[in-house]
Design a protein around this motif. Sequence first.
Motif, short mmCIF file in Angstrom:
data_model
loop_
_atom_site.label_atom_id
_atom_site.label_comp_id
_atom_site.label_asym_id
_atom_site.label_seq_id
_atom_site.Cartn_x
_atom_site.Cartn_y
_atom_site.Cartn_z
N PRO A 14 3.69 40.01 -13.87
CA PRO A 14 2.56 40.93 -13.65
C PRO A 14 2.89 42.42 -13.68
O PRO A 14 1.97 43.24 -13.79
N PHE A 15 4.17 42.80 -13.56
CA PHE A 15 4.50 44.22 -13.41
C PHE A 15 5.35 44.74 -14.57
O PHE A 15 6.16 43.99 -15.14
N PRO A 16 5.18 46.01 -14.92
CA PRO A 16 6.09 46.61 -15.90
C PRO A 16 7.54 46.46 -15.46
O PRO A 16 7.86 46.58 -14.27
N LYS A 17 8.40 46.17 -16.42
CA LYS A 17 9.81 45.94 -16.11
C LYS A 17 10.63 47.22 -16.25
O LYS A 17 10.16 48.22 -16.81
N TYR A 18 11.85 47.17 -15.73
CA TYR A 18 12.70 48.36 -15.75
C TYR A 18 12.90 48.91 -17.15
O TYR A 18 12.87 50.11 -17.37
N SER A 61 15.64 37.49 -9.48
CA SER A 61 16.18 36.34 -10.23
C SER A 61 15.06 35.62 -10.97
O SER A 61 15.23 35.17 -12.11
N ALA A 62 13.91 35.53 -10.32
CA ALA A 62 12.77 34.85 -10.95
C ALA A 62 12.25 35.63 -12.16
O ALA A 62 11.81 35.04 -13.15
N GLU A 63 12.32 36.95 -12.08
CA GLU A 63 11.84 37.78 -13.19
C GLU A 63 12.55 37.43 -14.50
O GLU A 63 11.97 37.52 -15.58
N LEU A 64 13.82 37.05 -14.38
CA LEU A 64 14.61 36.73 -15.57
C LEU A 64 14.29 35.34 -16.13
O LEU A 64 14.76 34.98 -17.21
N LEU A 65 13.46 34.57 -15.40
CA LEU A 65 13.13 33.21 -15.82
C LEU A 65 11.67 33.03 -16.19
O LEU A 65 11.33 32.22 -17.07
N VAL A 66 10.78 33.76 -15.54
CA VAL A 66 9.35 33.59 -15.78
C VAL A 66 8.98 34.11 -17.17
O VAL A 66 9.49 35.14 -17.62
N THR A 100 10.50 51.41 -6.49
CA THR A 100 10.26 50.02 -6.86
C THR A 100 10.88 49.11 -5.81
O THR A 100 12.07 49.20 -5.52
N LEU A 101 10.07 48.25 -5.25
CA LEU A 101 10.54 47.30 -4.24
C LEU A 101 11.03 46.01 -4.89
O LEU A 101 11.70 45.20 -4.24
N LEU A 102 10.67 45.82 -6.17
CA LEU A 102 11.11 44.68 -6.96
C LEU A 102 11.51 45.18 -8.33
O LEU A 102 11.08 46.24 -8.77
N GLY A 103 12.29 44.39 -9.03
CA GLY A 103 12.63 44.75 -10.40
C GLY A 103 14.06 44.42 -10.76
O GLY A 103 15.00 44.96 -10.16
N ALA A 104 14.21 43.52 -11.72
CA ALA A 104 15.55 43.16 -12.19
C ALA A 104 16.09 44.29 -13.07
O ALA A 104 15.34 44.97 -13.78
N SER A 105 17.38 44.50 -13.01
CA SER A 105 18.01 45.54 -13.82
C SER A 105 17.83 45.25 -15.30
O SER A 105 17.87 44.10 -15.73
N SER A 106 17.65 46.30 -16.06
CA SER A 106 17.57 46.17 -17.51
C SER A 106 18.96 45.87 -18.07
O SER A 106 19.97 46.26 -17.48
#
Length: 746
Positions: free
Chosen positions: A732-736, A721-726, A263-269
Amino acid sequence: MNNTTSSSSTTQQSRASAFLASVETPTRKVEKIKDHFGKEIPISEYFGCMTFGLAQMREKLPKDDYTHLMRTLDQSKKLPKDTAESIASAVKEWAVSKGVTHFCHWFQPMTGSTAEKHDAFISIQHAHHSELRVIERFTGSQLIQGEPDASSFPSGGMRSTFEARGYTAWDPTSPLFIVEEENGKTLCIPTVFFGYHGQALDNKTPLLRSVDTLSKDAVDFLKLLGDVDVKKVSPTLGVEQEYFLIDKKFAALRPDLLLSGRTLLGASSARGQQLEDHYFGSIPSRIKSFMQEVEFELYKLGIPVKTRHNEVAPAQFELAPIFEDMNIASDHNLLTMEVLRRVALRHGLVCLLHEKPFAGINGSGKHNNWSIANDKGENLLEPGHTPHQNLRFLACLSVVLRAVYNHAAVLRAGIASPGNDHRLGANEAPPAIISVFLGSLLEDILNSIESGKALKATDEQIIDLGVSQIPDISKDYTDRNRTSPFAFTGNKFEFRAVGSSQSVSVPMSFLNAAVALSFRESATELRDLLKKKKRDEAVMELIRKVIKETKAIRFNGNGYSDEWKAEAKKRGLPILSTTPDALDVLKNKKLTQFLVDTKVLTKEEIESRYHIAVERYVKTIDIEHTSLIEMVGVYIIPAMEKHMKLLSDSHDSMTSASLKKLHKGRVDEFEKVFTTVLSTYEQFLAKTEKSRNSHDEHKRMWDIVKDLQPASFKLRDAVDSAELLVSDELWPFPKYREMLLAHNLT
């Protein structure tokens, strides 16, 4: 507004359906082998049923042909044509009886994986009246040698693209095996792969060379110790394999996983591995079903897998086999990785073998349990029951210490890869600094030998060496050190720094070569000492000398600490933090000369491997960076724009001044993050385009590590950081949390 709602709804539905499908996927039942009465037969009765090795040849071949084969193996003689035909006939008869229709030479090009070209067993036979008849046919020449097109395999400059001729040659020391899939069965013949002028175009040939060289030099050394009847020494290997499993419906929605394996992107669970509850935890039923089928397939292939368990990170697991002859263990590990990937798909899963598929949690390694044994089956790295065995143990231990000390830089180069860069040195894996862990008691013993003092221990496990001036030694009297890249674990060394996706042939051939030369150098010194001293005294003096000269390589402390980095630098140990640092070692002729001296690689072959590794590093990272640019530009930024519009529309529709004021804080926070994403994205684009204008791959490699990788990490941080706000429905992508924790629900 309607279009936005429709698009976001589609995104949410695809992720939701993937999540539900991952939970609802039925457990696949493994069809075990049964007897005539419908009862499952034990593993021991079908183990190796899909292999044809020396044991089967002894049973199926005429006595003379088997004798000729063994003479070929023991004395490196050419296999007689009649014997080759006899073996081929027996192999064909066995394979066809199993339902096999095709055969292939299975080899290990320098891509790091395996390759095969399938041919049918059929042959055309002319009958009378111009009729053609198809028969099953397999000849000795087809068994022994093949000729795949070599032009598309990496050669590192050893040959031009138009020079397509390459050869595969049967390796009789590794069993033939049948790969069984739903759509047919194929006989695989393990082979080496070489060029027209004999250059090794694969990873197996250097490994076989290293095994032969190690045996010869170890035998010479052991005879000086008094083991006059020893004829052969063999390196043994047990490869622990770590891997991740995620539902394939999630993988299909992640371009980065499909293209680069991580994964090149992805905020920690919010929940990762911090509760430390996954390691050795109860195995979910869907995963256990997968593991059972993997084991079933491996047992049929004669792979003695012993252990299965949950690893530290969520969705991470491990299997481990019983140790085997190194060449066979290497083949078996490559086969194991293929089986893991193939069986995972049958269970609706994807097996990730990348060293670091998910940021913020543990990555995966491949712990190589390495030792050496004589032809009596005695482990030379195991304390024994007689004074001679224990003296031999200390002598062999000192030889290994010398090997690692003298050739640490090349050993580090042997484990260098883009994936391993994300893992080595983190608080989960051994550092990139090669050192040896021996344990406190063995460390005390070596210190006592060095100083000439005796050490007396009282534990019941202690084995009395029984030789004057040699202290007592404990068998496996040591704790484990997970921070050590090369740790002694009682009767073997665990080379923990090897990457999970790697072919073990490369690091193991380097290690064998280093140990072989160390045996050779130690034998030369011992011969001189034997002219002046009695054998035991001479051996002890050599051990003491080696202990002193290699002391810097021994470290029992925390390999993760900053203090160790400073201490390692003070000791003069090579600190090669990245793959480019490590690969440049292969350009140093002085450091790599031992590979030439031991005939494991020629100078041309070393140079070729350097060029291949550099090219592979650049291309691998380039794929990652191209994927990252697409994911951010095509998916993330549009999702953020939609979220920005939702925030703006929501803000405009508010009538309460106090509510508007509070909501303005959310708008400002998101605008700040959005600005950071856009600016870092543009900066990364510019750096990438500038780097790609260069045709010098060595320069590009260093541009990547010094400039592009830090820029890509900066872009990732901004997007995470954006993943936690959008809004979740827009992401668009499955999260951790979806990918890593869904298996707990099945």
